[in-house]
Design a protein around this motif. Structure first.
Motif, mmCIF file in Angstrom:
data_model
loop_
_atom_site.group_PDB
_atom_site.id
_atom_site.type_symbol
_atom_site.label_atom_id
_atom_site.label_comp_id
_atom_site.label_asym_id
_atom_site.label_seq_id
_atom_site.Cartn_x
_atom_site.Cartn_y
_atom_site.Cartn_z
ATOM 1 N N GLU A 60 -8.283 -8.007 -13.364
ATOM 2 C CA GLU A 60 -7.425 -7.850 -12.186
ATOM 3 C C GLU A 60 -7.718 -6.545 -11.450
ATOM 4 O OE1 GLU A 60 -3.394 -8.868 -12.235
ATOM 5 O OE2 GLU A 60 -3.649 -10.671 -13.433
ATOM 6 N N VAL A 61 -7.950 -5.456 -12.179
ATOM 7 C CA VAL A 61 -8.307 -4.191 -11.528
ATOM 8 C C VAL A 61 -9.638 -4.339 -10.799
ATOM 9 C CG1 VAL A 61 -8.902 -1.775 -11.907
ATOM 10 C CG2 VAL A 61 -6.978 -2.780 -13.135
ATOM 11 N N PHE A 62 -10.586 -4.994 -11.443
ATOM 12 C CA PHE A 62 -11.896 -5.271 -10.832
ATOM 13 C C PHE A 62 -11.723 -6.055 -9.533
ATOM 14 C CE2 PHE A 62 -15.372 -8.505 -10.650
ATOM 15 C CZ PHE A 62 -16.430 -7.677 -10.370
ATOM 16 N N PHE A 63 -10.920 -7.106 -9.561
ATOM 17 C CA PHE A 63 -10.662 -7.897 -8.358
ATOM 18 C C PHE A 63 -9.905 -7.075 -7.309
ATOM 19 C CE2 PHE A 63 -10.849 -12.020 -10.951
ATOM 20 C CZ PHE A 63 -12.035 -12.435 -10.367
ATOM 21 N N PHE A 64 -8.936 -6.277 -7.751
ATOM 22 C CA PHE A 64 -8.107 -5.530 -6.801
ATOM 23 C C PHE A 64 -8.929 -4.513 -6.017
ATOM 24 C CE2 PHE A 64 -5.506 -1.868 -5.631
ATOM 25 C CZ PHE A 64 -4.541 -2.489 -4.847
ATOM 26 N N LYS A 65 -9.854 -3.850 -6.683
ATOM 27 C CA LYS A 65 -10.676 -2.868 -5.980
ATOM 28 C C LYS A 65 -11.462 -3.534 -4.853
ATOM 29 C CE LYS A 65 -11.358 0.865 -9.327
ATOM 30 N NZ LYS A 65 -12.339 1.694 -10.041
ATOM 31 N N ARG A 66 -12.040 -4.704 -5.135
ATOM 32 C CA ARG A 66 -12.739 -5.443 -4.079
ATOM 33 C C ARG A 66 -11.770 -5.788 -2.947
ATOM 34 N NH1 ARG A 66 -15.693 -10.665 -5.124
ATOM 35 N NH2 ARG A 66 -17.144 -9.904 -3.554
ATOM 36 N N THR A 67 -10.574 -6.187 -3.319
ATOM 37 C CA THR A 67 -9.593 -6.678 -2.352
ATOM 38 C C THR A 67 -9.131 -5.580 -1.402
ATOM 39 O OG1 THR A 67 -8.821 -8.358 -3.916
ATOM 40 C CG2 THR A 67 -7.323 -7.759 -2.127
ATOM 41 N N VAL A 68 -8.755 -4.425 -1.944
ATOM 42 C CA VAL A 68 -8.207 -3.379 -1.084
ATOM 43 C C VAL A 68 -9.308 -2.764 -0.214
ATOM 44 C CG1 VAL A 68 -8.420 -1.414 -2.665
ATOM 45 C CG2 VAL A 68 -6.540 -1.480 -1.038
ATOM 46 N N ARG A 69 -10.537 -2.712 -0.718
ATOM 47 C CA ARG A 69 -11.638 -2.229 0.122
ATOM 48 C C ARG A 69 -11.852 -3.174 1.307
ATOM 49 N NH1 ARG A 69 -14.734 -1.564 -4.866
ATOM 50 N NH2 ARG A 69 -14.632 0.589 -5.580
ATOM 51 N N GLU A 70 -11.835 -4.458 1.036
ATOM 52 C CA GLU A 70 -12.031 -5.445 2.096
ATOM 53 C C GLU A 70 -10.900 -5.371 3.118
ATOM 54 O OE1 GLU A 70 -13.656 -8.359 4.406
ATOM 55 O OE2 GLU A 70 -14.591 -7.399 2.670
ATOM 56 N N ALA A 71 -9.659 -5.279 2.662
ATOM 57 C CA ALA A 71 -8.518 -5.199 3.574
ATOM 58 C C ALA A 71 -8.599 -3.946 4.441
ATOM 59 C CB ALA A 71 -7.214 -5.221 2.779
ATOM 60 N N ALA A 72 -8.981 -2.828 3.843
ATOM 61 C CA ALA A 72 -9.088 -1.583 4.603
ATOM 62 C C ALA A 72 -10.140 -1.701 5.700
ATOM 63 C CB ALA A 72 -9.407 -0.425 3.667
ATOM 64 N N LEU A 73 -11.280 -2.288 5.392
ATOM 65 C CA LEU A 73 -12.329 -2.458 6.402
ATOM 66 C C LEU A 73 -11.830 -3.257 7.594
ATOM 67 C CD1 LEU A 73 -15.495 -3.167 4.206
ATOM 68 C CD2 LEU A 73 -15.084 -1.165 5.652
ATOM 69 N N ARG A 74 -10.991 -4.236 7.327
ATOM 70 C CA ARG A 74 -10.472 -5.073 8.413
ATOM 71 C C ARG A 74 -9.479 -4.325 9.289
ATOM 72 N NH1 ARG A 74 -11.241 -10.811 7.653
ATOM 73 N NH2 ARG A 74 -12.851 -11.069 6.065
ATOM 74 N N HIS A 75 -9.044 -3.145 8.823
ATOM 75 C CA HIS A 75 -8.136 -2.312 9.619
ATOM 76 C C HIS A 75 -8.811 -0.995 10.010
ATOM 77 C CE1 HIS A 75 -4.501 -4.841 9.229
ATOM 78 N NE2 HIS A 75 -5.084 -5.234 8.124
ATOM 79 N N ASP A 76 -10.141 -1.028 10.059
ATOM 80 C CA ASP A 76 -10.941 0.084 10.568
ATOM 81 C C ASP A 76 -10.731 1.370 9.776
ATOM 82 O OD1 ASP A 76 -12.924 0.955 12.321
ATOM 83 O OD2 ASP A 76 -11.449 1.958 13.602
ATOM 84 N N MET A 77 -10.630 1.231 8.466
ATOM 85 C CA MET A 77 -10.552 2.407 7.597
ATOM 86 C C MET A 77 -11.226 2.069 6.278
ATOM 87 S SD MET A 77 -6.454 2.350 6.672
ATOM 88 C CE MET A 77 -5.917 1.979 8.349
ATOM 89 N N PHE A 78 -11.391 3.070 5.442
ATOM 90 C CA PHE A 78 -11.966 2.877 4.117
ATOM 91 C C PHE A 78 -10.872 3.056 3.069
ATOM 92 C CE2 PHE A 78 -16.412 4.619 5.469
ATOM 93 C CZ PHE A 78 -16.678 3.423 6.128
ATOM 94 N N ALA A 79 -10.999 2.344 1.959
ATOM 95 C CA ALA A 79 -10.221 2.630 0.754
ATOM 96 C C ALA A 79 -11.200 3.141 -0.288
ATOM 97 C CB ALA A 79 -9.517 1.380 0.252
ATOM 98 N N THR A 80 -10.894 4.270 -0.905
ATOM 99 C CA THR A 80 -11.810 4.847 -1.879
ATOM 100 C C THR A 80 -11.096 5.141 -3.186
ATOM 101 O OG1 THR A 80 -13.356 6.652 -2.363
ATOM 102 C CG2 THR A 80 -11.433 7.198 -0.994
ATOM 103 N N PHE A 81 -11.818 4.880 -4.277
ATOM 104 C CA PHE A 81 -11.322 5.172 -5.617
ATOM 105 C C PHE A 81 -12.061 6.362 -6.225
ATOM 106 C CE2 PHE A 81 -10.307 0.808 -4.650
ATOM 107 C CZ PHE A 81 -9.009 0.664 -5.127
ATOM 108 N N MET A 82 -12.699 7.159 -5.375
ATOM 109 C CA MET A 82 -13.268 8.416 -5.853
ATOM 110 C C MET A 82 -12.181 9.233 -6.538
ATOM 111 S SD MET A 82 -15.727 9.778 -2.761
ATOM 112 C CE MET A 82 -15.933 11.387 -3.566
ATOM 113 N N ALA A 83 -12.563 9.958 -7.592
ATOM 114 C CA ALA A 83 -11.572 10.759 -8.298
ATOM 115 C C ALA A 83 -11.068 11.919 -7.442
ATOM 116 C CB ALA A 83 -12.165 11.293 -9.599
ATOM 117 N N LYS A 84 -11.928 12.491 -6.594
ATOM 118 C CA LYS A 84 -11.541 13.635 -5.760
ATOM 119 C C LYS A 84 -12.235 13.507 -4.409
ATOM 120 C CE LYS A 84 -9.597 17.863 -5.597
ATOM 121 N NZ LYS A 84 -8.180 18.169 -5.855
ATOM 122 N N PRO A 85 -11.708 12.670 -3.520
ATOM 123 C CA PRO A 85 -12.404 12.437 -2.259
ATOM 124 C C PRO A 85 -12.192 13.520 -1.213
ATOM 125 C CG PRO A 85 -10.450 11.071 -2.386
ATOM 126 C CD PRO A 85 -10.566 11.773 -3.705
#
Length: 455
Positions: A230-255
């Motif tokens: 589920e975490v694996f799927f969720f990371k793909r999901t939130v990145r895709e959703a963010a792109l559709r709203h002209d932003m990035f979602a990042t899971f970097m530890a210290k971005p």
């Protein structure tokens, strides 16, 4: 909480028909947690449920590089041999953002003799869960995953910034637990929840974390393998959703410099399958000896497991004093300054929270490693140190400060290798050495600013 019906191979065709699936994404999580694999027409998947990929596909670094020589090739064949992939039908889900009806299915990796490939991340987690099962135990976990929303940025030399919300303004101050700050991104999160519902992901609470643009999503507790999926799927999901709203979602530890890092806190407990009782609680409700041994195992082995919990050079920027991230392996009840926390809970829900793990960690590897630490603690009856009841940030650093130091500790710890598999530890550490060497070729702005004319 969504209770998914377990789907078997015999039921998979019916599931495809019900959802009018025309394509199938055949996924394999690699060492970094990236989805590798192939996309097939539904008919092709139906005709041939097995497929092959080079075994090195799941054993490459985040830059796509491989070692040129060394112990890596004592595990990985230099002949570039194939793995045989088998779909796990229980993981099948829709791809809700696809134009045509598309399914995604996670696959396990096997060798030509039908044995699990030992260095594939999903294999490692299966191995650890099997060790618990052999003892009559059922591990239970619940991840809390932090991430940042950032403005779209295509130039790696430009620092990341918080995105602009509905108000037309970006956050300039910290808004921990602010409802209004989350509402700034309502259109994005409506898509995220819609996607998660269609994928039957058991996401629970969404909150705004401390950092500007930093969010956290909590998952309901469940078996580790299903939750890693589920975490694996969720990371793909939130990145895709963010792109559709002209932003990035990042899971970097210290971005973002000056902002807190992102963690994946993992709550964990163990159920005695014969009695259904929480192994961490005695019948009178008091903490059990296994509870303390589990904590003792985490304290003993977390430093050696840090390369698994904090897998990149960036990961160690998060683990700094007074930054909402732990710096040691102290433990305490309802104490967020320690690395190992036990939340206040009734005896049936007594659990341990590993607060060391970064959001950038591979969920399969991180869950396998933290469970391995606790397992070894119980098996070896390791007593913990006295409970820390004060501010653990005032104590000494007890964690490695760099990836290089962490890799040396991992290689030296034979107990962890015996649980996770020596082949996995060899491949993982060799790949991380390649990444570390690549990073050391880069000259940072700090070096140019402070060393150019001063040394």
């Amino acid at each position: 909480m969504v209770v998914r019906k377990e789907i078997t191979f015999s039921e998979l065709e019916q599931w495809f028909r019900e959802h009018r699936v025309t394509e199938v994404e055949c996924l394999v999580p690699d060492l970094t947690g990236v989805a590798r694999g192939k996309i097939l027409p539904r008919e092709k998947f139906t005709e041939d449920r097995g497929m092959r990929l080079p075994e090195a596909v799941v054993a490459m670094g985040v830059t796509g590089e491989f070692p040129e020589e060394g112990p890596y090739y004592d595990v990985i064949s230099p002949n570039d041999m194939d793995m045989h992939l088998r779909a796990d039908p229980s993981t099948v889900r829709l791809v809700p953002w696809a134009v045509d009806p598309t399914a995604q299915i996670i696959h396990d990796c096997f060798d030509r003799d039908g044995k699990l490939v030992p260095f594939a991340p999903r294999s490692v987690l299966r191995r650890v869960c099997d060790l618990f099962a052999a003892e009559g135990w059922d591990p239970v976990v619940a991840p809390e995953l932090e991430f940042y929303l950032v403005a779209r940025n295509t130039d790696p030399d430009v620092p990341l910034k918080p995105p602009v919300g509905r108000s037309g303004r970006a956050e300039t101050s910290r808004q921990a637990y602010s409802i209004d700050a989350v509402n700034e991104f309502d259109p994005l999160f409506e898509d995220v929840y819609d996607y998660c519902e269609k994928m039957e992901l058991n996401v629970d609470t969404l909150i705004h974390e401390i950092g500007a643009g930093q969010m956290e999503i909590n998952f309901f507790h469940a078996h580790p393998l299903g939750l890693a999926d589920e975490v694996f799927f969720f990371k793909r999901t939130v990145r895709e959703a963010a792109l559709r709203h002209d932003m990035f979602a990042t899971f970097m530890a210290k971005p973002i410099a000056g902002e807190p890092g992102s963690a994946m806190h993992v709550h964990q407990s163990v159920i005695n399958k014969a009695t259904g009782r929480n192994l961490f609680s005695n019948e009178d409700g008091s903490p059990s000896q296994e509870f303390y041994w589990y904590i003792g195992g985490l304290q003993r082995y977390i430093p050696a497991a840090m390369a698994l919990f904090a897998p990149y050079v960036n990961s160690y920027r998060r683990l700094a004093r007074f930054t909402a991230a732990p710096i040691n392996i102290q433990w305490g009840i309802d104490n967020r300054t320690v690395g190992i926390r036990s939340p206040v809970a009734p005896p049936t829900a007594r659990r341990v929270e590993n607060r060391v793990i970064g959001a950038d960690a591979n969920p399969y590897v991180a869950l396998a490693a933290t469970l391995a630490c606790g397992y070894l603690g119980i098996k070896n009856r390791i007593e913990p140190t006295p409970e820390c009841k004060g501010d653990a940030y005032l104590g000494d650093y007890q964690l490695p400060r760099s990836l290089g130091e962490a890799l040396a500790l991992l290689r030296a710890e034979t107990d962890l290798a015996s649980v996770l598999g020596e082949s996995f530890v060899t491949v993982y550490s060799e790949i991380k050495e390649i990444e570390y060497a690549e990073f050391m070729k880069v000259i940072s702005p700090w070096e140019r600013e402070h060393l150019l004319l001063h040394v």
